[in-house]
Scaffold this active site. Structure first.
Site, PDB file in Angstrom:
ATOM      1  N   LYS A  66      42.321  44.114  34.488  1.00  0.00           N
ATOM      2  CA  LYS A  66      41.752  42.640  34.760  1.00  0.00           C
ATOM      3  C   LYS A  66      41.600  41.926  33.491  1.00  0.00           C
ATOM      4  CE  LYS A  66      40.232  42.787  39.642  1.00  0.00           C
ATOM      5  NZ  LYS A  66      39.217  42.600  40.495  1.00  0.00           N
ATOM      6  N   ASP A 102      38.810  36.175  43.386  1.00  0.00           N
ATOM      7  CA  ASP A 102      37.675  36.952  43.990  1.00  0.00           C
ATOM      8  C   ASP A 102      36.276  36.105  44.397  1.00  0.00           C
ATOM      9  OD1 ASP A 102      38.743  39.580  43.865  1.00  0.00           O
ATOM     10  OD2 ASP A 102      38.090  39.806  41.658  1.00  0.00           O
TER      11      ASP A 102
END
Length: 277
Positions: A66, A102
């Site tokens: 990520k 997210d």
């Protein structure tokens, strides 16, 4: 020609994304396939170049890539920059752009559960990537104040400095931690582990939270964690972490396709996949 969507990570066998996105693609009648690829850290650049070369419509990114994937993209947007991580890559012409869904996925899941964020006083437990995303998303949604509480306060203070605004930090055992708290966000990995989850649940002063306050645990396996069970025992509203997983995926799908994601179908597919395991 069938389009390609994907998720890359290492390991990747545990990912529920193919089940969720496969159901959504079928429901929308899109001629595409969503595949999971196990990509070792030293092969990340090659994987991004390969997905770019074959014209993949977009792809998700999970651990451990990520943060390191940023070096292999043409650009990242404000959300990915603020959160410090990319979980979704979108193709725009010949360019591949990193974003993070997210934070907004968490906000959508709370809105869906009827938890008001505008003007809310929020405490976030944890000081990792999930806590950073939660703080950013909730701040964007108009929370009055956000306190990040962690066993290592220096890490929480680092997030507060980076994000700025009405965000502060403290130790997890700070006095009056949950007094006047409208929403508690459990964003640590503690509840993934039985003993650590019970210890955390026992340390949080739920009885000091006001009537009508809510608690969300971003962990979605188990659906009812030790923290959620303790919160329910104190009469608090609870929200499990599955909604965030659904909505971050829905936001990614909408970026890739321009179509409204079939959230109910995606949730049902996730629940079936979880039950099968």
């Amino acid at each position: 020609m069938k389009q390609l969507l994907a998720v890359i990570g290492h390991p990747i066998h545990h990912s529920l994304s193919p089940a969720m996105h496969g159901a959504a693609i079928e429901a929308l009648g899109i001629d595409a396939a969503y595949l999971a690829f196990d990509v070792a850290p030293d092969a990340l650049g090659d994987a991004v170049r390969g997905l770019r070369a074959i014209g993949a419509l977009g792809f998700n990114v999970t651990l451990p890539h990520k943060e390191t994937i940023v070096a292999h993209l043409d650009a990242i947007d404000d959300a990915a920059r603020a959160v410090g991580a990319v979980n979704t890559v979108v193709r725009e012409g010949a360019r591949v752009i990193g974003t993070n869904t997210d934070a907004r996925g968490l906000v959508r899941s709370l809105e869906e559960a009827g938890v008001a964020l505008a003007g809310a006083r929020v405490v976030i437990v944890g000081a990792g990537g999930a806590a950073r995303a939660a703080a950013y998303g909730i701040a964007q949604a108009g929370a009055r104040s956000i306190t990040i509480a962690a066993r290592r306060p220096a890490q929480a203070e680092s997030i507060a400095r980076d994000l700025g605004g009405a965000i502060d930090a403290c130790a997890l055992d700070a006095p009056r931690l949950l007094v006047d708290c409208d929403l508690l966000v459990q964003a640590s990995s503690a509840t993934l582990h039985t003993d650590a989850g019970r210890e955390l649940a026992g340390a949080l002063p739920f009885a000091t939270m006001p009537r009508g306050a809510a608690v969300i645990d971003l962990v979605y396996r188990p659906r009812v964690t030790a923290v959620l069970a303790a919160a329910e025992a104190h009469g608090l509203r609870t929200v499990d972490g599955l909604g965030m997983l659904v909505h971050q995926g829905a936001l990614a799908l909408e970026r890739w396709t321009g179509r409204t994601a079939p959230v109910a179908i995606m949730r049902a597919a996730l629940e079936r996949a979880l039950a099968a395991r």
